[in-house]
Design a protein around this motif. Structure first.
Motif, PDB file in Angstrom:
ATOM      1  N   THR A  59       0.820  -1.218   0.000  1.00 33.03           N
ATOM      2  CA  THR A  59       0.000   0.000   0.000  1.00 33.03           C
ATOM      3  C   THR A  59       0.858   1.273   0.000  1.00 33.03           C
ATOM      4  N   LEU A  60       2.162   1.127   0.236  1.00 32.83           N
ATOM      5  CA  LEU A  60       3.059   2.289   0.157  1.00 32.83           C
ATOM      6  C   LEU A  60       3.066   2.880  -1.255  1.00 32.83           C
ATOM      7  N   SER A  61       2.544   2.132  -2.221  1.00 28.43           N
ATOM      8  CA  SER A  61       2.484   2.609  -3.600  1.00 28.43           C
ATOM      9  C   SER A  61       1.465   3.726  -3.798  1.00 28.43           C
ATOM     10  N   MET A  62       0.610   3.950  -2.792  1.00 27.71           N
ATOM     11  CA  MET A  62      -0.426   4.977  -2.929  1.00 27.71           C
ATOM     12  C   MET A  62      -0.139   6.140  -1.988  1.00 27.71           C
ATOM     13  N   GLY A 273       4.531  10.874   6.830  1.00 20.92           N
ATOM     14  CA  GLY A 273       5.295   9.660   6.534  1.00 20.92           C
ATOM     15  C   GLY A 273       4.536   8.389   6.870  1.00 20.92           C
ATOM     16  N   ALA A 274       4.428   7.514   5.872  1.00 23.16           N
ATOM     17  CA  ALA A 274       3.595   6.329   6.035  1.00 23.16           C
ATOM     18  C   ALA A 274       4.234   5.257   6.901  1.00 23.16           C
ATOM     19  N   LEU A 275       5.558   5.105   6.784  1.00 24.11           N
ATOM     20  CA  LEU A 275       6.215   4.051   7.563  1.00 24.11           C
ATOM     21  C   LEU A 275       5.987   4.267   9.050  1.00 24.11           C
ATOM     22  N   GLU A 276       6.203   5.494   9.493  1.00 26.79           N
ATOM     23  CA  GLU A 276       5.990   5.788  10.921  1.00 26.79           C
ATOM     24  C   GLU A 276       4.564   5.463  11.330  1.00 26.79           C
ATOM     25  N   GLN A 277       3.609   5.860  10.503  1.00 26.03           N
ATOM     26  CA  GLN A 277       2.217   5.641  10.868  1.00 26.03           C
ATOM     27  C   GLN A 277       1.917   4.153  10.979  1.00 26.03           C
ATOM     28  N   MET A 278       2.388   3.397  10.010  1.00 22.88           N
ATOM     29  CA  MET A 278       2.111   1.962  10.003  1.00 22.88           C
ATOM     30  C   MET A 278       2.797   1.278  11.192  1.00 22.88           C
ATOM     31  N   VAL A 279       4.076   1.622  11.393  1.00 22.28           N
ATOM     32  CA  VAL A 279       4.825   0.949  12.458  1.00 22.28           C
ATOM     33  C   VAL A 279       4.257   1.318  13.826  1.00 22.28           C
ATOM     34  N   LEU A 280       3.916   2.579  14.006  1.00 20.48           N
ATOM     35  CA  LEU A 280       3.404   2.980  15.313  1.00 20.48           C
ATOM     36  C   LEU A 280       2.040   2.377  15.594  1.00 20.48           C
ATOM     37  N   ALA A 281       1.189   2.331  14.600  1.00 18.37           N
ATOM     38  CA  ALA A 281      -0.118   1.715  14.828  1.00 18.37           C
ATOM     39  C   ALA A 281       0.055   0.270  15.268  1.00 18.37           C
ATOM     40  N   GLU A 282       0.951  -0.433  14.606  1.00 17.77           N
ATOM     41  CA  GLU A 282       1.196  -1.840  14.918  1.00 17.77           C
ATOM     42  C   GLU A 282       1.799  -1.990  16.312  1.00 17.77           C
TER      43      GLU A 282
ATOM     44  N   SER B  39       5.346  -3.567  -7.266  1.00 18.66           N
ATOM     45  CA  SER B  39       6.763  -3.210  -7.368  1.00 18.66           C
ATOM     46  C   SER B  39       7.360  -2.741  -6.049  1.00 18.66           C
ATOM     47  N   VAL B  40       6.511  -2.502  -5.044  1.00 20.33           N
ATOM     48  CA  VAL B  40       7.066  -2.075  -3.755  1.00 20.33           C
ATOM     49  C   VAL B  40       7.920  -3.226  -3.209  1.00 20.33           C
ATOM     50  N   PRO B  41       9.181  -2.983  -2.956  1.00 19.59           N
ATOM     51  CA  PRO B  41      10.094  -4.072  -2.578  1.00 19.59           C
ATOM     52  C   PRO B  41       9.964  -4.432  -1.093  1.00 19.59           C
ATOM     53  N   VAL B  42       8.823  -5.017  -0.760  1.00 16.79           N
ATOM     54  CA  VAL B  42       8.463  -5.205   0.643  1.00 16.79           C
ATOM     55  C   VAL B  42       9.513  -6.016   1.416  1.00 16.79           C
ATOM     56  N   ALA B  43       9.888  -7.167   0.892  1.00 14.83           N
ATOM     57  CA  ALA B  43      10.802  -8.037   1.649  1.00 14.83           C
ATOM     58  C   ALA B  43      12.129  -7.330   1.920  1.00 14.83           C
ATOM     59  N   ASP B  44      12.652  -6.643   0.906  1.00 10.87           N
ATOM     60  CA  ASP B  44      13.930  -5.955   1.106  1.00 10.87           C
ATOM     61  C   ASP B  44      13.779  -4.746   2.028  1.00 10.87           C
ATOM     62  N   LEU B  45      12.617  -4.111   2.014  1.00  9.92           N
ATOM     63  CA  LEU B  45      12.393  -3.004   2.952  1.00  9.92           C
ATOM     64  C   LEU B  45      12.323  -3.535   4.385  1.00  9.92           C
ATOM     65  N   VAL B  46      11.677  -4.677   4.563  1.00 11.51           N
ATOM     66  CA  VAL B  46      11.627  -5.287   5.892  1.00 11.51           C
ATOM     67  C   VAL B  46      13.043  -5.609   6.371  1.00 11.51           C
ATOM     68  N   ALA B  47      13.829  -6.202   5.509  1.00 12.98           N
ATOM     69  CA  ALA B  47      15.204  -6.547   5.886  1.00 12.98           C
ATOM     70  C   ALA B  47      15.996  -5.293   6.230  1.00 12.98           C
ATOM     71  N   ALA B  48      15.828  -4.264   5.436  1.00 10.95           N
ATOM     72  CA  ALA B  48      16.540  -3.008   5.685  1.00 10.95           C
ATOM     73  C   ALA B  48      16.092  -2.395   7.003  1.00 10.95           C
ATOM     74  N   SER B 243      10.459   6.413  -7.577  1.00  4.46           N
ATOM     75  CA  SER B 243      11.375   5.293  -7.733  1.00  4.46           C
ATOM     76  C   SER B 243      11.133   4.196  -6.699  1.00  4.46           C
ATOM     77  N   ILE B 244      10.737   4.586  -5.493  1.00  4.72           N
ATOM     78  CA  ILE B 244      10.504   3.571  -4.460  1.00  4.72           C
ATOM     79  C   ILE B 244       9.013   3.515  -4.093  1.00  4.72           C
ATOM     80  N   ALA B 245       8.508   4.541  -3.450  1.00  6.78           N
ATOM     81  CA  ALA B 245       7.089   4.536  -3.054  1.00  6.78           C
ATOM     82  C   ALA B 245       6.669   5.924  -2.605  1.00  6.78           C
ATOM     83  N   PRO B 246       5.517   6.410  -3.080  1.00  6.26           N
ATOM     84  CA  PRO B 246       5.119   7.780  -2.749  1.00  6.26           C
ATOM     85  C   PRO B 246       4.746   7.989  -1.292  1.00  6.26           C
ATOM     86  N   ALA B 247       4.231   6.959  -0.630  1.00  6.94           N
ATOM     87  CA  ALA B 247       3.761   7.179   0.743  1.00  6.94           C
ATOM     88  C   ALA B 247       4.899   7.424   1.720  1.00  6.94           C
ATOM     89  N   LEU B 248       6.126   7.136   1.294  1.00  8.21           N
ATOM     90  CA  LEU B 248       7.256   7.316   2.207  1.00  8.21           C
ATOM     91  C   LEU B 248       7.555   8.794   2.457  1.00  8.21           C
TER      92      LEU B 248
END
Lengths: 408, 408
Positions: A59-62, A273-282, B39-48, B243-248
């Motif tokens: 969902t980070l694609s949106m 920032g979406a990552l923060e929102q997702m990680v914090l909710a979790e 195309s969101v590189p989920v597994a590699d983002l998790v690893a990172a 290039s990666i994801a807009p929500a970031l």
């Protein structure tokens, strides 16, 4: 040799002064609202990041994930529950807007209310960033005294009456009722009712900033002003910076749709920032409450280390009240001390403190006060740093008169 | 019954209209710059995320991590290398500011240059968000035609001469040279030299927006304008959204310290989101280049699906050029079509497209154009959606004259 293209004649003439290069943190870092490094719940954040990304990472694609412009829905759902439980605020997740820190909450609320010349009432001692923002907006800042219970109701009445006599209706009363910044008091319920009654009587809404409210030591906090009304008489902002980690940049605004629909179009950033929102909710679902309980104990220990160090090195020369919670102490120096100058000299010696002039609407009155943050530094660093501060203060101002006995 | 406290009389009078409630995404979502979910590189983002948080998670306790206000240093180091390799820009990590998306880059650069009445030169067809921002700032927007090679040099000369004759020095020339938005052209090197020469001749700096530059299909891109100078004659912004994801919400500004030191004090947000910065720095080091290469292939496939669908359903009624890369197609309709109205009607039928009037400085000229994004939707959804669009267009405007033969 190529002539350098000089853009400076094209810059706006009203810009703030140029920034200085960052040279790292001072050795004794008692500013900035940073938090305790060991309290960052790294392992649980990693686990939360792993789960939520594996589940929803695509969902980070949106822009806005699948939640729209108010922000990641599960985080808003967590907040609606948390606010009901901790702040006595009944609101739906759709009355919450996730912001990039409560700083953005400040900016957004200001942006819909405040124009040049507009009067805004604030506590006479308040968050420095609020003062600078309102100044930059050309607002007329009206400072109202606080006491041990926070914003003074009779002083607020006087200020509102004086403005009314001028034909001026202030845009809002900005208050930090729960762990006030910088005085660290908590406004009890009775005072809240008085403030609300004045807001109603004079038709001036309240802008309530509870970004420190999770850090009341004993976990007991009066109902938020927002919880005591049904509508936008109170706009409320909060933050995760003090409870989880400041670098995440996550805060929120609580407002009903009538006002939220006017705030949203001012948030033109494509989403927080979406990552923060997702990680914090979790993370927060399971962990928020025990995490903050442990953090409070840690912070209280550091507050006590700071107060002990001040008593040991300054004796009776300085005054301060036990904070009800939070990350800073508000210290009053004798009239012979200029804390703006003290802060400058102390910084040269590696000690950073906030000069009170930046935290008061009456800058002159602020010259005998300083805000000293304790959340970040280990206790030993606090003790050493206060020792250095005392030496600097003694050398420049003769205060303390003699070095207080005690360990260095 | 409690009377509702009405704050509307206290709101500023110049606010944008109230937002509408978000009702989810349209079925055929050809707007918004979203990207391909798979195309969101989920597994590699998790690893990172796991690696970087385990290593440095405690630094989240500090505003600015341990990197200061320019942003997470390893990310700036990655960018300095990447910009050298991909854009021919030689800069140090300290000439890079991490922003909350290139939208914040736009805002920050505008904030130091542009005041009410200031002239700004933009491409006649340009990013809608730039137009609205400049309008809100009260700028005088001067649109200059583009051609198949981007911003037209002779038209730019005419515009600069006309302004000079009025005694007006524009603040900058805003250009999107690599995958221009919305025309998707790439400005070749020779044209870049011409534009730079005009900038030098007239003393007007260039504001270069390369937020789509990573998405050139064949990966070949001319040197950035910033790379062709040594100083702030060119201010450069870029983004990870495409290039990666807009929500970031991660972008960057490249400027030398002389200008950066004036921009930094305008960034009053306490820092951009730290998690995104840490995770992306960790991820990009190894993965950026192969990831983007794969993404381009995916996007090119969708572009081809869109163009095939348009030819199948509209035949010769619409015109478009093969995009050089990117996420959108710029389509020209016959003069009998009003794309603003078409977009309204299409939305009711579940198809979202961008009306050209919002993407042109001459809104009237934009009424025959539309921007159609293809990055997000699967190919089958693209085909169906264009089919619905053709039906709506035929019903309202008689275009296409008859439904083109082909699959529905």
């Amino acid at each position: 040799m190529t002539k350098t293209f000089d853009v400076s004649p094209l810059l706006r003439s009203d810009l703030p002064p140029a920034a200085l290069k960052w040279t790292g943190f001072p050795k004794y870092n008692f500013v900035g609202g940073h938090n305790d490094a060991d309290s960052v719940p790294v392992a649980d954040l990693v686990a939360a990041a792993t789960r939520v990304l594996n589940r929803e990472g695509s969902t980070l694609s949106m822009y806005g994930l699948h939640s729209g412009p108010l922000g990641y829905r599960p985080l808003r759902e967590f907040l609606a529950d948390k606010l009901a439980r901790d702040a006595g605020i009944r609101c739906s997740p759709d009355e919450i807007l996730i912001t990039s820190g409560s700083l953005q909450g400040l900016d957004l609320v200001n942006s819909v209310f405040v124009g040049p010349g507009d009067a805004v009432i604030v506590e006479e001692m308040t968050y420095a960033g609020t003062i600078t923002r309102l100044q930059r907006m050309g607002a007329r800042i009206v400072g109202v005294p606080v006491d041990a219970q926070g914003l003074s109701a009779h002083a607020l009445r006087s200020a509102l009456e004086a403005l009314r006599a001028e034909g001026v209706r202030p845009k809002f009363i900005y208050t930090i009722p729960t762990v006030q910044n910088p005085t660290a008091t908590v406004m009890p319920e009775a005072r809240r009712r008085e403030i609300l009654a004045l807001s109603t009587e004079f038709g001036v809404p309240i802008f309530e900033d509870e970004c420190y409210a999770d850090l009341v030591w004993d976990g007991e906090r009066p109902q938020a002003l927002r919880g005591m009304v049904d509508d936008d008489q109170v706009v409320h902002i909060g933050s995760f910076s003090k409870s989880i980690a400041p670098a995440l940049r996550l805060g929120y605004i609580v407002a009903s749709w009538a006002l939220m629909s006017r705030i949203l179009p001012m948030k033109t950033d494509g989403g927080s920032g979406a990552l923060e929102q997702m990680v914090l909710a979790e993370y927060c679902r399971e962990h928020f409450t025990p995490h903050v309980a442990a953090l409070r104990r840690t912070l209280r220990g550091k507050a006590e280390a700071l107060m002990a160090a001040l008593r040991a090195r300054f004796g009776n020369a300085v005054e301060f009240e036990d904070p009800a919670g939070g990350i800073f102490l508000w210290v009053k120096f004798p009239a012979t001390v200029d804390t703006t100058r003290l802060a400058q000299l102390a910084l040269q010696a590696g000690v950073a403190i906030n000069p009170g002039a930046e935290w008061m609407t009456d800058m002159q009155a602020g010259k005998v006060r300083a805000r000293i943050c304790f959340a970040h530094s280990p206790a030993e660093n606090i003790r050493e740093g206060i020792g250095v501060l005392a030496e600097v203060c003694h050398r420049e101002f003769g205060v303390p008169v003699r070095e207080a006995k005690g360990h260095r």
